[in-house]
Design a protein around this motif. Sequence first.
Motif, PDB file in Angstrom:
ATOM      1  N   GLY A  82       0.799  -1.209   0.000  1.00  0.00           N
ATOM      2  CA  GLY A  82       0.000   0.000   0.000  1.00  0.00           C
ATOM      3  C   GLY A  82       0.836   1.265   0.000  1.00  0.00           C
ATOM      4  O   GLY A  82       1.999   1.277   0.397  1.00  0.00           O
ATOM      5  N   ILE A  83       0.211   2.367  -0.445  1.00  0.00           N
ATOM      6  CA  ILE A  83       0.876   3.655  -0.500  1.00  0.00           C
ATOM      7  C   ILE A  83       0.747   4.409   0.811  1.00  0.00           C
ATOM      8  O   ILE A  83       1.625   5.190   1.188  1.00  0.00           O
ATOM      9  CB  ILE A  83       0.300   4.498  -1.652  1.00  0.00           C
ATOM     10  N   SER A  84      -0.336   4.173   1.547  1.00  0.00           N
ATOM     11  CA  SER A  84      -0.563   4.931   2.788  1.00  0.00           C
ATOM     12  C   SER A  84       0.583   4.804   3.786  1.00  0.00           C
ATOM     13  O   SER A  84       0.988   5.804   4.392  1.00  0.00           O
ATOM     14  CB  SER A  84      -1.883   4.499   3.437  1.00  0.00           C
ATOM     15  N   PRO A  85       1.155   3.609   4.007  1.00  0.00           N
ATOM     16  CA  PRO A  85       2.294   3.532   4.928  1.00  0.00           C
ATOM     17  C   PRO A  85       3.495   4.343   4.455  1.00  0.00           C
ATOM     18  O   PRO A  85       4.221   4.919   5.270  1.00  0.00           O
ATOM     19  CB  PRO A  85       2.611   2.030   4.969  1.00  0.00           C
ATOM     20  N   GLN A  86       3.704   4.422   3.148  1.00  0.00           N
ATOM     21  CA  GLN A  86       4.804   5.238   2.641  1.00  0.00           C
ATOM     22  C   GLN A  86       4.538   6.721   2.875  1.00  0.00           C
ATOM     23  O   GLN A  86       5.437   7.484   3.231  1.00  0.00           O
ATOM     24  CB  GLN A  86       5.024   4.960   1.149  1.00  0.00           C
ATOM     25  N   LEU A  87       3.291   7.142   2.648  1.00  0.00           N
ATOM     26  CA  LEU A  87       2.944   8.537   2.893  1.00  0.00           C
ATOM     27  C   LEU A  87       3.069   8.879   4.377  1.00  0.00           C
ATOM     28  O   LEU A  87       3.476   9.993   4.725  1.00  0.00           O
ATOM     29  CB  LEU A  87       1.524   8.827   2.403  1.00  0.00           C
ATOM     30  N   ALA A  88       2.722   7.930   5.239  1.00  0.00           N
ATOM     31  CA  ALA A  88       2.853   8.179   6.677  1.00  0.00           C
ATOM     32  C   ALA A  88       4.311   8.402   7.062  1.00  0.00           C
ATOM     33  O   ALA A  88       4.637   9.307   7.846  1.00  0.00           O
ATOM     34  CB  ALA A  88       2.264   7.015   7.470  1.00  0.00           C
ATOM     35  N   PHE A  89       5.199   7.587   6.494  1.00  0.00           N
ATOM     36  CA  PHE A  89       6.630   7.779   6.749  1.00  0.00           C
ATOM     37  C   PHE A  89       7.099   9.127   6.223  1.00  0.00           C
ATOM     38  O   PHE A  89       7.812   9.872   6.913  1.00  0.00           O
ATOM     39  CB  PHE A  89       7.430   6.650   6.101  1.00  0.00           C
ATOM     40  N   LEU A  90       6.691   9.466   4.992  1.00  0.00           N
ATOM     41  CA  LEU A  90       7.135  10.722   4.393  1.00  0.00           C
ATOM     42  C   LEU A  90       6.599  11.929   5.160  1.00  0.00           C
ATOM     43  O   LEU A  90       7.317  12.919   5.342  1.00  0.00           O
ATOM     44  CB  LEU A  90       6.687  10.782   2.936  1.00  0.00           C
ATOM     45  N   ARG A  91       5.360  11.865   5.616  1.00  0.00           N
ATOM     46  CA  ARG A  91       4.803  12.992   6.376  1.00  0.00           C
ATOM     47  C   ARG A  91       5.604  13.231   7.650  1.00  0.00           C
ATOM     48  O   ARG A  91       5.951  14.381   7.984  1.00  0.00           O
ATOM     49  CB  ARG A  91       3.334  12.721   6.713  1.00  0.00           C
ATOM     50  N   ALA A  92       5.935  12.153   8.341  1.00  0.00           N
ATOM     51  CA  ALA A  92       6.730  12.295   9.565  1.00  0.00           C
ATOM     52  C   ALA A  92       8.106  12.860   9.258  1.00  0.00           C
ATOM     53  O   ALA A  92       8.625  13.713  10.003  1.00  0.00           O
ATOM     54  CB  ALA A  92       6.844  10.944  10.266  1.00  0.00           C
ATOM     55  N   GLU A  93       8.713  12.412   8.166  1.00  0.00           N
ATOM     56  CA  GLU A  93      10.034  12.920   7.791  1.00  0.00           C
ATOM     57  C   GLU A  93       9.977  14.394   7.399  1.00  0.00           C
ATOM     58  O   GLU A  93      10.850  15.182   7.766  1.00  0.00           O
ATOM     59  CB  GLU A  93      10.598  12.091   6.630  1.00  0.00           C
ATOM     60  N   LEU A  94       8.962  14.773   6.645  1.00  0.00           N
ATOM     61  CA  LEU A  94       8.821  16.176   6.252  1.00  0.00           C
ATOM     62  C   LEU A  94       8.629  17.066   7.474  1.00  0.00           C
ATOM     63  O   LEU A  94       9.210  18.156   7.566  1.00  0.00           O
ATOM     64  CB  LEU A  94       7.636  16.335   5.298  1.00  0.00           C
ATOM     65  N   GLU A  95       7.846  16.617   8.429  1.00  0.00           N
ATOM     66  CA  GLU A  95       7.623  17.406   9.641  1.00  0.00           C
ATOM     67  C   GLU A  95       8.865  17.467  10.509  1.00  0.00           C
ATOM     68  O   GLU A  95       8.974  18.338  11.380  1.00  0.00           O
ATOM     69  CB  GLU A  95       6.450  16.821  10.424  1.00  0.00           C
ATOM     70  N   SER A  96       9.827  16.567  10.249  1.00  0.00           N
ATOM     71  CA  SER A  96      11.078  16.557  11.018  1.00  0.00           C
ATOM     72  C   SER A  96      12.228  17.250  10.284  1.00  0.00           C
ATOM     73  O   SER A  96      13.376  17.168  10.722  1.00  0.00           O
ATOM     74  CB  SER A  96      11.474  15.110  11.352  1.00  0.00           C
ATOM     75  N   GLY A  97      11.930  17.886   9.133  1.00  0.00           N
ATOM     76  CA  GLY A  97      12.964  18.649   8.444  1.00  0.00           C
ATOM     77  C   GLY A  97      13.643  17.935   7.300  1.00  0.00           C
ATOM     78  O   GLY A  97      14.695  18.375   6.828  1.00  0.00           O
ATOM     79  N   ALA A  98      13.044  16.846   6.773  1.00  0.00           N
ATOM     80  CA  ALA A  98      13.695  16.097   5.692  1.00  0.00           C
ATOM     81  C   ALA A  98      13.842  16.936   4.428  1.00  0.00           C
ATOM     82  O   ALA A  98      14.818  16.781   3.682  1.00  0.00           O
ATOM     83  CB  ALA A  98      12.894  14.827   5.382  1.00  0.00           C
ATOM     84  N   ALA A  99      12.884  17.824   4.146  1.00  0.00           N
ATOM     85  CA  ALA A  99      12.978  18.632   2.930  1.00  0.00           C
ATOM     86  C   ALA A  99      14.151  19.598   3.000  1.00  0.00           C
ATOM     87  O   ALA A  99      14.872  19.800   2.013  1.00  0.00           O
ATOM     88  CB  ALA A  99      11.670  19.400   2.713  1.00  0.00           C
ATOM     89  N   GLU A 100      14.358  20.194   4.153  1.00  0.00           N
ATOM     90  CA  GLU A 100      15.490  21.103   4.319  1.00  0.00           C
ATOM     91  C   GLU A 100      16.809  20.354   4.180  1.00  0.00           C
ATOM     92  O   GLU A 100      17.775  20.874   3.584  1.00  0.00           O
ATOM     93  CB  GLU A 100      15.417  21.789   5.684  1.00  0.00           C
ATOM     94  N   GLN A 101      16.862  19.124   4.676  1.00  0.00           N
ATOM     95  CA  GLN A 101      18.074  18.323   4.526  1.00  0.00           C
ATOM     96  C   GLN A 101      18.297  17.933   3.062  1.00  0.00           C
ATOM     97  O   GLN A 101      19.431  17.949   2.572  1.00  0.00           O
ATOM     98  CB  GLN A 101      17.962  17.068   5.395  1.00  0.00           C
ATOM     99  N   ALA A 102      17.211  17.605   2.353  1.00  0.00           N
ATOM    100  CA  ALA A 102      17.339  17.250   0.941  1.00  0.00           C
ATOM    101  C   ALA A 102      17.832  18.438   0.120  1.00  0.00           C
ATOM    102  O   ALA A 102      18.558  18.264  -0.864  1.00  0.00           O
ATOM    103  CB  ALA A 102      15.992  16.762   0.401  1.00  0.00           C
ATOM    104  N   GLN A 103      17.458  19.640   0.509  1.00  0.00           N
ATOM    105  CA  GLN A 103      17.879  20.832  -0.208  1.00  0.00           C
ATOM    106  C   GLN A 103      19.395  21.010  -0.167  1.00  0.00           C
ATOM    107  O   GLN A 103      19.986  21.582  -1.083  1.00  0.00           O
ATOM    108  CB  GLN A 103      17.197  22.073   0.367  1.00  0.00           C
ATOM    109  N   GLU A 104      20.019  20.496   0.881  1.00  0.00           N
ATOM    110  CA  GLU A 104      21.470  20.588   0.995  1.00  0.00           C
ATOM    111  C   GLU A 104      22.172  19.642   0.022  1.00  0.00           C
ATOM    112  O   GLU A 104      23.354  19.806  -0.267  1.00  0.00           O
ATOM    113  CB  GLU A 104      21.902  20.268   2.424  1.00  0.00           C
ATOM    114  N   LEU A 105      21.436  18.651  -0.505  1.00  0.00           N
ATOM    115  CA  LEU A 105      22.032  17.655  -1.383  1.00  0.00           C
ATOM    116  C   LEU A 105      21.902  18.014  -2.854  1.00  0.00           C
ATOM    117  O   LEU A 105      22.793  17.724  -3.642  1.00  0.00           O
ATOM    118  CB  LEU A 105      21.387  16.285  -1.123  1.00  0.00           C
ATOM    119  N   PHE A 106      20.768  18.600  -3.266  1.00  0.00           N
ATOM    120  CA  PHE A 106      20.635  19.039  -4.655  1.00  0.00           C
ATOM    121  C   PHE A 106      19.623  20.174  -4.738  1.00  0.00           C
ATOM    122  O   PHE A 106      18.791  20.356  -3.845  1.00  0.00           O
ATOM    123  CB  PHE A 106      20.284  17.881  -5.588  1.00  0.00           C
TER     124      PHE A 106
END
Length: 393
Positions: free
Chosen positions: A31-55
């Motif tokens: 299912g896709i919902s468990p992946q979205l749940a992981f991504l939502r938690a990561e985004l709320e923890s600053g994953a997008a800002e960390q990804a910005q440092e990579l590219f």
Amino acid sequence: MLRIVRLVLAVAITATAALGAARLTAPAGGGISPQLAFLRAELESGAAEQAQELFPEGYFFLYALYGLTAVDEGRADDARWALTHLESDAGRAPFGGDMPLRYGVFYRGWVNWLRGGIVSLSRDPAEVRRFEQDSAEIAAAFDGSPTPYLVSYPGQAWPVDSTVAMASLRLHDKLLTPKYDVTTIVWLANVRASLDPATQLIPHTADADTGEPTSGAQGTSQSMINRFLPEIDADFATQQYTRFRTWFLDAPLGLGPAVREYPVGFDGPANVDSGPLVLGISLSATAVTIGAARVHGDASLATGLSQFGEVAGLPLSTPWTKRYALGLAPIGDAFLAWSKSARLWVATPPAEPPSRHISMWWRLPLLTLFLAVGTAPWLLRAALRRRRLTVSA
């Protein structure tokens, strides 16, 4: 104690091999919902800002792909949450400079596509007005351009970005009053006139002033282009996808299927989009091609790539979430979720899916490897026992 350690190690090796074989042959579900749940938690923890440092588009892509996957799953509120972040100062930060289309076609195309997806789920009047306004500005930029490839950054044009933007105009014409048929027809004619001479595919980069290719087709952009072309023109999409399959689908060492970064017979360096190349294979292009295969009705390839990903991607599941590569690179999870949820937003699926298939035997080399690895500890134990008995006798 040594015997116990050896036994535990043998059981662990066999269990790992059996798990690999199971993942290779079972439906690539979860299912896709468990992946979205992981991504939502990561985004709320600053994953997008960390990804910005990579590219350069790390922040943008994490939120955009989360939002697009949410649209595919019918979750308008989650998609709107992602759009809010894309339209923030942080979301726009990389896209400054003097360009005919403000913020460039990369930013405007992806945002318009996501907004159109939200409009398709919930006809909020404010979102509809903004979708109409932004679509008109994008269409005006195409109509006033001497080239089909608008710039993403000052002086730099990537055809894939214009493909996304054009798909957003087709989505507008499906959801609202049609306005951009002529813009689409002219764009397609100009694209056909500026293909990569070697492969007759849409090029990776183009001259911002003339639209002439400045580099040949590459897997990372081709996989994305072929995800969006069916939304624009079915016949041209089928032609391009057939060529893409011929030039980029591979199985190095008999292991695959997988997607190359450069066409068969060509080599080149890795880049920030492709990631490290292993025997010429781009993991990012391979992941995105799952979605391209799905929207083209290429079920055998979509299934094969997904099953191979369940082995190579090292998925880790909990009762609530699912992540790949142990969750160390959320941007990869975002691309996989978007690809696995892929569906057509504008076009209708073909009544008769393409009659192209990958060989059903592609799993055999990997299954043979798993069998060899899984039985090796026990064959070794049996050989050692036989030797001890011979020595004792």
